[in-house]
Design a protein around this motif. Structure first.
Motif, short mmCIF file in Angstrom:
data_model
loop_
_atom_site.label_atom_id
_atom_site.label_comp_id
_atom_site.label_asym_id
_atom_site.label_seq_id
_atom_site.Cartn_x
_atom_site.Cartn_y
_atom_site.Cartn_z
N LEU A 108 -3.30 0.08 -0.75
CA LEU A 108 -4.66 0.60 -0.78
C LEU A 108 -5.60 -0.39 -0.10
CD1 LEU A 108 -3.19 2.26 -3.01
CD2 LEU A 108 -5.35 2.35 -4.23
N HIS A 109 -6.60 0.14 0.61
CA HIS A 109 -7.49 -0.70 1.41
C HIS A 109 -8.92 -0.20 1.32
CE1 HIS A 109 -4.06 -2.65 3.42
NE2 HIS A 109 -3.50 -1.47 3.32
N PRO A 110 -9.89 -1.07 1.61
CA PRO A 110 -11.29 -0.62 1.68
C PRO A 110 -11.50 0.34 2.84
CG PRO A 110 -11.12 -3.03 1.58
CD PRO A 110 -9.74 -2.51 1.85
N ILE A 111 -12.61 1.03 2.80
CA ILE A 111 -13.03 1.87 3.93
C ILE A 111 -13.70 0.94 4.93
CG2 ILE A 111 -14.51 3.79 4.63
CD1 ILE A 111 -14.29 4.77 1.67
N ARG A 112 -13.04 0.72 6.06
CA ARG A 112 -13.56 -0.24 7.04
C ARG A 112 -14.78 0.30 7.78
NH1 ARG A 112 -11.77 -4.71 4.90
NH2 ARG A 112 -9.49 -4.86 4.83
N VAL A 143 -12.84 9.61 -13.48
CA VAL A 143 -13.33 8.34 -12.96
C VAL A 143 -12.30 7.82 -11.97
CG1 VAL A 143 -14.01 5.98 -13.53
CG2 VAL A 143 -14.52 7.84 -15.12
N GLY A 144 -12.73 7.47 -10.77
CA GLY A 144 -11.76 7.04 -9.79
C GLY A 144 -12.34 6.17 -8.71
N LEU A 145 -11.54 5.94 -7.68
CA LEU A 145 -11.92 5.07 -6.58
C LEU A 145 -11.65 5.77 -5.27
CD1 LEU A 145 -12.89 2.12 -5.94
CD2 LEU A 145 -10.46 1.59 -5.58
N LEU A 146 -12.65 5.84 -4.40
CA LEU A 146 -12.52 6.40 -3.06
C LEU A 146 -12.19 5.24 -2.12
CD1 LEU A 146 -12.92 9.27 -1.84
CD2 LEU A 146 -15.22 8.55 -1.19
N CYS A 147 -11.03 5.34 -1.44
CA CYS A 147 -10.59 4.25 -0.59
C CYS A 147 -9.57 4.79 0.41
CB CYS A 147 -9.98 3.12 -1.42
SG CYS A 147 -8.53 3.61 -2.40
N MET A 148 -8.98 3.90 1.20
CA MET A 148 -7.92 4.28 2.13
C MET A 148 -6.57 3.98 1.49
SD MET A 148 -9.69 5.48 4.58
CE MET A 148 -8.35 5.77 5.75
N VAL A 149 -5.61 4.90 1.65
CA VAL A 149 -4.31 4.77 1.00
C VAL A 149 -3.21 4.95 2.04
CG1 VAL A 149 -2.77 5.69 -0.76
CG2 VAL A 149 -5.23 5.66 -1.17
N PRO A 187 -18.39 -3.93 -2.60
CA PRO A 187 -17.58 -4.72 -1.66
C PRO A 187 -16.11 -4.65 -2.04
CG PRO A 187 -18.77 -6.15 -3.18
CD PRO A 187 -19.30 -4.77 -3.40
N PRO A 188 -15.22 -4.92 -1.11
CA PRO A 188 -13.79 -4.88 -1.43
C PRO A 188 -13.45 -5.74 -2.64
CG PRO A 188 -14.12 -5.14 0.93
CD PRO A 188 -15.47 -5.27 0.30
N ASP A 189 -12.65 -5.20 -3.52
CA ASP A 189 -12.29 -5.85 -4.78
C ASP A 189 -10.78 -5.72 -4.95
OD1 ASP A 189 -11.64 -6.14 -7.62
OD2 ASP A 189 -13.81 -6.20 -7.97
N LEU A 248 -8.54 -2.54 -6.36
CA LEU A 248 -7.55 -1.87 -5.52
C LEU A 248 -6.16 -1.96 -6.14
CD1 LEU A 248 -8.81 -3.04 -2.02
CD2 LEU A 248 -8.78 -0.68 -2.85
N ASP A 249 -5.86 -3.08 -6.76
CA ASP A 249 -4.57 -3.24 -7.42
C ASP A 249 -4.44 -2.29 -8.60
OD1 ASP A 249 -2.03 -4.78 -7.83
OD2 ASP A 249 -3.00 -5.23 -9.73
N ALA A 250 -5.53 -2.12 -9.36
CA ALA A 250 -5.51 -1.20 -10.50
C ALA A 250 -5.30 0.24 -10.05
CB ALA A 250 -6.81 -1.32 -11.30
N ALA A 251 -5.87 0.58 -8.89
CA ALA A 251 -5.73 1.94 -8.38
C ALA A 251 -4.36 2.17 -7.76
CB ALA A 251 -6.81 2.23 -7.35
N GLY A 252 -3.71 1.10 -7.30
CA GLY A 252 -2.48 1.29 -6.55
C GLY A 252 -1.22 0.88 -7.27
N THR A 253 -1.28 0.75 -8.59
CA THR A 253 -0.09 0.39 -9.35
C THR A 253 0.94 1.52 -9.28
OG1 THR A 253 -1.38 -0.98 -10.86
CG2 THR A 253 0.79 -0.27 -11.61
#
Length: 317
Positions: A4-8, A103-109, A183-185, A189-194
């Motif tokens: 998982l990555h931030p939205i660049r 509740v969630g996280l919008l990011c790149m996967v 900001p990127p955290d 991201l680790d919690a979202a991508g387990t």
């Protein structure tokens, strides 16, 4: 892309999303009707996603390739007028409605992290892949659910939310969507991508990203807390089979089938409700996978009835 990555580089709407509140993967007839209402085909996100379904394109007989320049021009106007640019962010996301909260996280996967849950329609995938390649950006997100660790994700997202939301809007179903920009955290991201992520809504988006040669996609990763993945619905046409014939075919492959009341609806995993003109059936699926989609398509449709799940006799609702 892996993990998982931030939205660049992206854009966030300034006020309301321009255009009809219709999902880009709705039936073509519904999209065309929405674009025909009150000039909705002009400078709206839906017109960018389906430029070949606007009234002007239909009248001119344009296909998707022909209409892509119009889509790019419309998108450029939208980004300049209705959106603002963002860089290097993750986006905590909360949806609240009458049926609970997610509740969630919008990011790149990365696509290597995903587990498919449903077959796709090749023609839809080809259209969406063409749009991704032609526009050079994603206009909607898939929804992904962690196989494990949903509670950890919910807690982590709530822990980083502070201040007013960057976006707050209410959809046609009465649900309020709020988005924050952070900001990127790495911990978030680790919690979202387990572990692996199930595709709860967006199998065609995932397949289109693969077909377009991408290695990742925009996604909302959510574990609830009130998230419920309900039944999926298909219409089976042109078989010439009534309720009795369907029941007999499914029993021949070892399934338990019982007659039910006309108003019966699916209430739990492992059961399928088949509504026919002359009766309603409940089919008990064999124990095994948590995801029922593949069993329905491979066993009930393919093996028992000889119907191609991707063919013209099976359509989404």
């Amino acid at each position: 892309m892996s993990g998982l990555h931030p939205i660049r580089r992206g854009w966030v709407v300034r006020e309301e999303v321009p255009g009809p509140d219709v999902d880009e993967f709705a039936e073509p007839e519904r999209i065309e009707a929405a674009l025909a209402e009150d000039g909705a085909a002009r400078r709206t996100l839906l017109a960018v996603q389906h430029p070949h379904r606007t009234p002007g394109a239909l009248a001119a007989g344009l296909n998707l390739g022909d209409a892509l320049p119009m889509a790019r021009a419309t998108l450029a106007v939208l980004l300049a007028s209705a959106y603002r640019p963002i860089t290097d962010v993750v986006a905590p996301y909360i949806v609240d409605g009458p049926d609970g909260s997610a509740v969630g996280l919008l990011c790149m996967v990365g696509l290597d992290r995903l587990a498919d849950t449903e077959e796709v329609y090749p023609d839809v995938v080809a259209d969406r892949a063409g749009m991704l390649a032609g526009l050079g950006c994603a206009t909607s997100a898939a929804m992904l659910v962690p196989v494990d660790g949903g509670d950890r994700l919910t807690s982590a997202v709530r822990g980083v939310i502070s201040g007013p939301a960057a976006v707050s809007t209410v959809d046609s179903g009465g649900r309020r969507h709020r988005v924050w920009l952070a900001p990127p955290d790495e911990e978030l991201l680790d919690a979202a991508g387990t572990g692996h992520l199930l595709v709860a809504d967006g199998n065609h988006r995932v397949a289109a990203a693969v077909a377009a040669g991408l290695d990742g996609l925009l996604a909302l990763v959510t574990g609830g807390p009130d998230l419920r993945i309900g039944a999926f619905h298909r219409v089976l046409t042109g078989t010439g089979l009534d309720a009795g014939a369907l029941a007999a075919a499914w029993r021949r492959v070892g399934l338990v089938v019982r007659v039910a009341a006309a108003h019966t609806v699916p209430t739990r995993t492992g059961e399928v409700v088949a509504r026919c003109r002359d009766g309603t059936l409940v089919v008990e699926l064999p124990p095994g996978p948590v995801i029922d989609h593949a069993v329905v398509e491979e066993l009930l449709l393919g093996k028992a009835l000889g119907v191609d799940p991707e063919g013209p006799r099976v359509r989404p609702v």
